[in-house]
Design an enzyme around this catalytic site. Structure first.
Site, mmCIF file in Angstrom:
data_model
loop_
_atom_site.group_PDB
_atom_site.id
_atom_site.type_symbol
_atom_site.label_atom_id
_atom_site.label_comp_id
_atom_site.label_asym_id
_atom_site.label_seq_id
_atom_site.Cartn_x
_atom_site.Cartn_y
_atom_site.Cartn_z
ATOM 1 N N PHE A 64 0.815 -1.220 0.000
ATOM 2 C CA PHE A 64 0.000 0.000 0.000
ATOM 3 C C PHE A 64 0.844 1.264 0.000
ATOM 4 O O PHE A 64 0.382 2.329 -0.400
ATOM 5 C CB PHE A 64 -0.961 -0.009 1.194
ATOM 6 C CG PHE A 64 -0.350 0.394 2.514
ATOM 7 C CD1 PHE A 64 -0.516 1.682 3.001
ATOM 8 C CD2 PHE A 64 0.378 -0.509 3.273
ATOM 9 C CE1 PHE A 64 0.032 2.058 4.223
ATOM 10 C CE2 PHE A 64 0.921 -0.142 4.486
ATOM 11 C CZ PHE A 64 0.756 1.139 4.972
ATOM 12 N N LYS A 65 2.110 1.159 0.424
ATOM 13 C CA LYS A 65 2.973 2.343 0.458
ATOM 14 C C LYS A 65 3.158 2.959 -0.935
ATOM 15 O O LYS A 65 3.468 4.146 -1.054
ATOM 16 C CB LYS A 65 4.337 1.974 1.046
ATOM 17 C CG LYS A 65 4.302 1.282 2.410
ATOM 18 C CD LYS A 65 3.871 2.209 3.498
ATOM 19 C CE LYS A 65 3.766 1.514 4.850
ATOM 20 N NZ LYS A 65 5.024 1.135 5.450
ATOM 21 N N ASP A 66 2.962 2.143 -1.982
ATOM 22 C CA ASP A 66 3.118 2.674 -3.346
ATOM 23 C C ASP A 66 2.138 3.814 -3.634
ATOM 24 O O ASP A 66 2.445 4.713 -4.416
ATOM 25 C CB ASP A 66 2.907 1.567 -4.382
ATOM 26 C CG ASP A 66 4.059 0.572 -4.431
ATOM 27 O OD1 ASP A 66 5.216 1.005 -4.279
ATOM 28 O OD2 ASP A 66 3.798 -0.632 -4.628
ATOM 29 N N LEU A 117 3.921 6.866 -2.030
ATOM 30 C CA LEU A 117 5.327 7.131 -2.350
ATOM 31 C C LEU A 117 5.585 7.304 -3.841
ATOM 32 O O LEU A 117 6.532 7.989 -4.225
ATOM 33 C CB LEU A 117 6.203 6.045 -1.746
ATOM 34 C CG LEU A 117 6.315 6.204 -0.222
ATOM 35 C CD1 LEU A 117 6.838 4.940 0.435
ATOM 36 C CD2 LEU A 117 7.217 7.382 0.124
ATOM 37 N N THR A 136 7.895 0.434 3.368
ATOM 38 C CA THR A 136 8.138 1.835 3.017
ATOM 39 C C THR A 136 9.405 1.980 2.195
ATOM 40 O O THR A 136 9.448 2.749 1.228
ATOM 41 C CB THR A 136 8.239 2.701 4.285
ATOM 42 O OG1 THR A 136 6.975 2.733 4.934
ATOM 43 C CG2 THR A 136 8.650 4.124 3.945
#
Length: 466
Positions: free
Chosen positions: A111-113, A116, A144
């Site tokens: 989900f960090k995509d 970021l 992350t």
């Protein structure tokens, strides 16, 4: 739209300054002075938009014109163009009135995509516009780091240094970071845990005198407001699909650093009908203990099958505490100073009772993680990773009205956590085709002691600014 620090010092800032600063000068975290308000009519009008267009509508008020609309839209479009699913965040139904929102179709399968990919592009745009370069310094408990590297690796304006706890992330997570060999990418394994890495990052931001001349640090951890801003979007995306604005929606969120679920709190503050936010933790349960007993107390960090949530102190929790202190920066600063000294905090009974109206919580240990993965797979054929399953299991642990749609945020692809999948008695799925050769790729990383001076020396030596 102006931003203020949770600790009350430094005045008001604009979006670009907050983007580049990350942590506020007084050690606090930036939050909007006021939230943009979306009426029910406005929310209804967003229902038919594809994800990238929805993102532009939700994000635009936070940027407040500091980046031209056409440029901002282009950065957002580029950020989600490489996602493997055309829906970007597809929804899968797993039961009556229960869905999983899959947030793992980005380039690093986590989900960090969502935040970021956009953050890297925003940083590169603003730095290039200002004729500046910067050093990204971040800590990761697993996901992350690879997402930050993927978002920043092509930037001419950035060097990136990512710390991860040595031998405490999964092999897939490590290799996703350490097999990126671009000249501006530096991976560092620290002898210690995630909190040690995060502490070194915070200390470095507090005193940047070690940096080469004319260089600044920028944050990609969830202390950077732009991370939260980008994550708000998928709450709108999910809620619109299950009946908003005509129905309240409950969200169950696996979280360690409190950033992902705080985005849901912001979405509610903007007008999205969020009926309940469920904090799903593993045995590193400081957040669960707070919402259950008003007990936010440091305890020994445990290594679990859901390592991205192996966090002792939740960085973004300060943002919620700020609101619980009636947005009194001095009171919040005093509370955090006391926590720093004693390792424990609680809030007034009235503040705790008020926040419990929205929040609930659940804790899942390793054994329950494995049994829940197997139970969900046997019941539905759906294979969840060990973080996502804490959110699924939480739905059975907390009281949510039956008529309220329930959405679990699925935070990572199960292939990243083969140990947990196999301990659940199931087979780890194959790596997606775009990273099928991951285990054969060359790795490059350095191992350092938990020593701030050694870290600063490494950055000085390996920065292209030197």
């Amino acid at each position: 739209m102006k931003y203020i620090s949770t600790r009350g010092q430094g005045g008001e800032k604009g979006f670009k300054d907050v983007l580049l600063a990350g942590l506020a000068e007084d050690g606090g975290l930036y939050v909007p002075k006021e939230l943009p308000q979306f009426s029910a009519e406005k929310i209804s009008s967003l229902r038919s938009l594809p994800y990238n267009e929805l993102a532009f509508e939700v994000i635009k008020p936070f940027v407040n014109g500091e980046i031209e609309d056409s440029i901002l839209k282009g950065l957002i479009d580029d950020s989600y163009a490489s996602f493997a699913h055309t829906a970007v965040a597809p929804m899968t139904q797993i039961g009556h009135n229960e869905w999983i929102m899959e947030l793992f179709h980005g380039p690093t399968l986590a989900f960090k995509d969502f935040a970021l990919q956009l953050l890297g592009r925003l940083l590169n745009h603003v730095l290039t516009e200002r004729g500046e370069r910067a050093i990204v310094l971040g800590a990761t408990s697993g996901d992350t780091g690879s997402a930050a590297i993927e978002g920043c690796r092509h930037s001419d304006a950035l060097d990136i240094f990512i710390l991860h706890p040595y031998q405490r992330v999964s092999e897939v997570q490590r290799r996703q970071m350490t097999s990126v060999l671009d000249d501006n990418v530096n991976n560092i394994a620290i002898h210690g845990n995630f909190d040690d890495c995060q502490s070194m990052v915070k200390e470095s931001f507090a005193d940047q005198s070690f940096l080469p001349e004319n260089t600044r640090l920028v944050a990609v951890n969830s202390i950077n407001w732009a991370r939260i801003m980008a994550q708000v979007v998928y709450y709108f995306h999910a809620a619109l699909q299950v009946g908003a604005p005509d129905r309240e929606v409950a969200f169950s969120v696996p979280t360690g650093n409190f950033g992902d679920i705080f985005a849901g709190y912001i979405a509610k503050g903007m007008g999205l009908p969020v009926g309940k936010l469920v904090v799903a933790t593993n045995t590193n349960d400081i957040l669960h203990r707070f919402f259950k007993d008003n007990d936010y107390r440091k305890q020994e960090l445990k290594h679990t099958l859901s390592p991205s949530m192996d966090i002792m102190v939740s960085s973004n929790f300060e943002r919620l505490l700020f609101d619980m202190q009636n947005r009194d920066g001095a009171a919040l600063a005093s509370l955090m100073d006391s926590f720093q000294q004693t390792g424990t905090l609680s809030v007034s009974d009235s503040a705790w009772d008020d926040i419990k109206v929205l929040f609930n919580s659940s804790r899942t240990d390793n054994e329950s993680t494995c049994s829940a993965i197997k139970e969900l797979f046997d019941r539905t054929g759906y294979l969840a990773d060990p973080h996502t399953i804490t959110g699924v299991r939480a739905l059975a642990e907390v009281d949510i009205p039956e008529e309220m749609p329930k959405v679990v945020l699925s935070t990572a692809h199960p292939v990243k956590f083969g140990e947990a999948i196999e301990k659940a008695g199931l087979e780890t799925p194959a790596l997606p085709h775009h990273m099928a050769d991951l285990m054969e790729r060359e790795e490059r990383y350095s191992v350092l002691e938990n020593d701030l001076k050694k870290l600063h020396g490494f950055i000085q030596e390996h920065s292209k600014h030197s």
